[in-house]
Design an enzyme around this catalytic site. Structure first.
Site, PDB file in Angstrom:
ATOM      1  N   SER A 146       0.851  -1.192   0.000  1.00 27.73           N
ATOM      2  CA  SER A 146       0.000   0.000   0.000  1.00 27.73           C
ATOM      3  C   SER A 146       0.881   1.235   0.000  1.00 27.73           C
ATOM      4  CB  SER A 146      -0.884   0.005   1.253  1.00 27.73           C
ATOM      5  OG  SER A 146      -1.556   1.231   1.419  1.00 27.73           O
ATOM      6  N   TYR A 159      -1.834  -1.001  10.417  1.00 22.31           N
ATOM      7  CA  TYR A 159      -2.007  -1.283   8.985  1.00 22.31           C
ATOM      8  C   TYR A 159      -0.774  -0.845   8.202  1.00 22.31           C
ATOM      9  CZ  TYR A 159      -3.747  -0.746   4.206  1.00 22.31           C
ATOM     10  OH  TYR A 159      -3.896  -0.805   2.843  1.00 22.31           O
ATOM     11  N   LYS A 163       1.840  -3.187   5.986  1.00 22.02           N
ATOM     12  CA  LYS A 163       2.046  -3.000   4.550  1.00 22.02           C
ATOM     13  C   LYS A 163       3.497  -2.661   4.227  1.00 22.02           C
ATOM     14  CE  LYS A 163      -2.069  -3.985   3.146  1.00 22.02           C
ATOM     15  NZ  LYS A 163      -2.321  -5.158   2.286  1.00 22.02           N
TER      16      LYS A 163
END
Length: 256
Positions: A146, A159, A163
């Site tokens: 991401s 998160y 990533k």
């Protein structure tokens, strides 16, 4: 162009969003079989299932129920690919994104994000690579990182960490698997217009709107635009590309 002619493509999290777009793009690129491995078969967007769309595009399709955080579940799902001749392409797309309050985040929520985003990607890539090596197949493994794995954000500390880990996972696996002619790369999407993004809370949507305004192209991306890059990475057109993390974010990570 039939960039994936006769290939067997295995995609986790393929029922909705980016994964769904990758499954469909693989079929349109000539894949022989597309396997959607997901927890749920019905798409969040509604409408026809992914395997129905894939068949309409001219490829064979299967749905494999899988919990990517469970190694045995992943191996069982990949067994469907092996029964058909073995996966040529493995896309580790399944993931979860939560708006996180750093000070209030529970241990259970933390472990869920890590289990799906890191463990799930590793188990899928590892099982896919083992199958390719066992069957003597050159192949392509794609991890879905991401833009959040390139730049941090207060709303997504866990998160973003997961990533970021996928970028180094891709680099390390590329080094380990290169002698077996298996390429490993990561894609780093920016703000993408998916149903998963739309069902988050108002704070998340407000943050995404701000990021779109900062994106040089001044728009969010479409799942199909990520899928196009995945098809290219999976194809022989990218035969000398391995260990890369490719931003597909409208230029956002370049200016933040």
């Amino acid at each position: 162009m039939r960039l994936l002619a006769e290939k067997i493509v295995f995609v986790t999290g393929g029922s909705s969003g980016i994964g769904r777009a990758i499954c469909l793009a693989a079929a349109q690129a000539g894949a022989r079989l597309v396997i959607n491995a997901d927890l749920r078969e019905s798409p969040r967007e509604g409408g026809a299932s992914t395997h129905e769309l894939v068949r309409q595009a001219g490829a064979d399709a299967l749905f494999a129920e899988v919990d990517v955080s469970n190694r045995r579940s992943v191996e069982a799902a990949l067994g469907q690919a092996e029964a058909a001749g073995g996966a040529d392409v493995v896309v580790c797309n399944a993931g979860v994104a939560l708006v996180e309050d750093l000070l209030a985040l529970s241990e259970d929520a933390y472990r869920r994000i890590v289990a799906v985003n890191i463990d799930g990607a590793f188990f899928t890539a590892q099982a896919g690579a083992r199958q390719m090596v066992r069957l003597g197949k050159a192949g392509s493994i794609i991890l879905m990182s991401s833009m959040g794995g390139i730049r941090g954000a207060a709303a997504t500390p866990v998160y973003s960490s997961t990533k970021a880990a996928l970028r180094l996972m891709a680099a390390s696996m590329a080094d380990a698997l290169g002698p077996q002619a298996i390429r490993v790369n990561a894609i780093c999407p920016g703000v993408i217009d998916t149903e998963l993004a739309s069902i988050q809370g108002p704070n998340f949507r407000e943050a995404m709107a701000g990021m779109v305004q900062r994106t040089p192209l001044r728009r969010s991306g479409m799942p199909s635009e990520i899928a196009d890059v995945a098809v290219w990475l999976a194809s022989d057109r990218a035969s000398f590309v391995s260990g890369a993390s490719i931003p597909v974010d409208g230029g956002l990570s370049a200016v933040l």
